[in-house]
Design an enzyme around this catalytic site. Structure first.
Site, PDB file in Angstrom:
ATOM      1  N   HIS A  50       0.847  -1.191   0.000  1.00  0.00           N
ATOM      2  CA  HIS A  50       0.000   0.000   0.000  1.00  0.00           C
ATOM      3  C   HIS A  50       0.885   1.245   0.000  1.00  0.00           C
ATOM      4  O   HIS A  50       2.103   1.155   0.191  1.00  0.00           O
ATOM      5  CB  HIS A  50      -0.937   0.007   1.222  1.00  0.00           C
ATOM      6  CG  HIS A  50      -0.212   0.024   2.525  1.00  0.00           C
ATOM      7  ND1 HIS A  50      -0.111  -1.080   3.339  1.00  0.00           N
ATOM      8  CD2 HIS A  50       0.476   1.001   3.146  1.00  0.00           C
ATOM      9  CE1 HIS A  50       0.603  -0.767   4.406  1.00  0.00           C
ATOM     10  NE2 HIS A  50       0.977   0.487   4.311  1.00  0.00           N
TER      11      HIS A  50
HETATM   12  C1  T46 Z   1       3.094   0.708   6.946  1.00  0.00           C
HETATM   13  C2  T46 Z   1       3.784  -0.575   7.234  1.00  0.00           C
HETATM   14  C3  T46 Z   1       5.252  -0.412   7.440  1.00  0.00           C
HETATM   15  C4  T46 Z   1      -4.380  -0.389  13.342  1.00  0.00           C
HETATM   16  O1  T46 Z   1      -5.481  -0.587  13.844  1.00  0.00           O
HETATM   17  N1  T46 Z   1      -3.577   0.644  13.784  1.00  0.00           N
HETATM   18  C5  T46 Z   1      -2.350   0.911  13.263  1.00  0.00           C
HETATM   19  O2  T46 Z   1      -1.695   1.868  13.707  1.00  0.00           O
HETATM   20  C6  T46 Z   1      -1.859   0.077  12.194  1.00  0.00           C
HETATM   21  C7  T46 Z   1      -0.497   0.353  11.588  1.00  0.00           C
HETATM   22  C8  T46 Z   1      -2.660  -0.950  11.761  1.00  0.00           C
HETATM   23  N2  T46 Z   1      -3.875  -1.166  12.324  1.00  0.00           N
HETATM   24  C9  T46 Z   1      -4.679  -2.311  11.847  1.00  0.00           C
HETATM   25  C10 T46 Z   1      -5.143  -2.231  10.409  1.00  0.00           C
HETATM   26  C11 T46 Z   1      -5.213  -3.693   9.993  1.00  0.00           C
HETATM   27  O3  T46 Z   1      -6.460  -4.209  10.369  1.00  0.00           O
HETATM   28  O4  T46 Z   1      -3.856  -3.480  11.926  1.00  0.00           O
HETATM   29  C12 T46 Z   1      -4.133  -4.360  10.852  1.00  0.00           C
HETATM   30  C13 T46 Z   1      -2.853  -4.656  10.053  1.00  0.00           C
HETATM   31  O5  T46 Z   1      -2.430  -3.456   9.382  1.00  0.00           O
HETATM   32  P1  T46 Z   1      -1.773  -3.477   7.917  1.00  0.00           P
HETATM   33  O6  T46 Z   1      -2.330  -4.593   7.131  1.00  0.00           O
HETATM   34  O7  T46 Z   1      -1.889  -2.087   7.353  1.00  0.00           O
HETATM   35  O8  T46 Z   1      -0.238  -3.790   8.304  1.00  0.00           O
HETATM   36  P2  T46 Z   1       1.047  -3.747   7.362  1.00  0.00           P
HETATM   37  O9  T46 Z   1       2.129  -4.394   8.125  1.00  0.00           O
HETATM   38  O10 T46 Z   1       0.756  -4.254   6.004  1.00  0.00           O
HETATM   39  O11 T46 Z   1       1.383  -2.178   7.215  1.00  0.00           O
HETATM   40  C14 T46 Z   1       1.820  -1.451   8.358  1.00  0.00           C
HETATM   41  C15 T46 Z   1       1.174  -0.063   8.379  1.00  0.00           C
HETATM   42  O12 T46 Z   1      -0.250  -0.202   8.296  1.00  0.00           O
HETATM   43  C16 T46 Z   1       1.638   0.810   7.236  1.00  0.00           C
HETATM   44  O13 T46 Z   1       1.250   2.149   7.458  1.00  0.00           O
HETATM   45  O14 T46 Z   1       3.656   1.599   6.326  1.00  0.00           O
HETATM   46  O15 T46 Z   1       3.235  -1.286   8.343  1.00  0.00           O
END
Ligand code: T46
Length: 136
Positions: A50
């Protein structure tokens, strides 16, 4: 010029071990509103895929290693986080994919805003459209 800056943090070492202190405005070039960490990554899994419309982040592998594939819509780069003294500063419209996590990887991320799902661009075509709008 690199898409994102890789910043070297100063390590304070003595016979007891090492310490790194990060201060807002000095080592971290933004106001820190959020801090999260990613750990226990299942073998072979990748994360990210993303971009953000408006978010500044500093990513640090405080343990283990991982690779950030970063993409500004024009070029792509691979940046390795393999030492707690390295911070990857991601600012602006950057697509990121995080790969090659080692089992012991703990990825700490500092961000300048609260979590807002609306800020995420999770579709690559939409990301490219935004990049083109921004550059024209
Ligand atoms: C990024 C990379 C390096 C939350 O509720 N609060 C938060 O602060 C974050 C970061 C995530 N979430 C929830 C949203 C999803 O339901 O946690 C779940 C997993 O998040 P996501 O799929 O976005 O995780 P990554 O590891 O793909 O991405 C994360 C960050 O979201 C993103 O901003 O740059 O780490």
């Amino acid at each position: 010029m690199s898409i994102c800056k890789l910043i070297d943090f100063k390590t304070l070492k003595d016979e007891r071990g090492s310490l790194i202190a990060l201060e807002q405005g000095q080592d971290i070039p933004f106001e820190i509103k959020r801090f999260y960490y990613i750990f226990n990554i299942s073998k072979g899994f990748e994360r990210g895929f993303h971009a953000h419309s408006n978010l500044k982040q500093m990513a640090i592998a405080v343990s283990g290693k991982c690779m950030f594939l970063i993409d500004n819509g024009i070029k792509k780069e691979e940046m390795y986080l393999d030492n707690p003294n390295k911070g990857l500063f991601i600012d602006g419209l950057i697509w990121r994919e995080i790969k090659e996590f080692t089992e012991d990887c703990v990825l700490v991320v500092l961000a300048n805003d609260h979590y807002k799902e609306k800020d995420y661009i999770r579709d690559y075509k939409e990301f490219i459209k935004k990049v083109n709008l921004y550059n024209n």
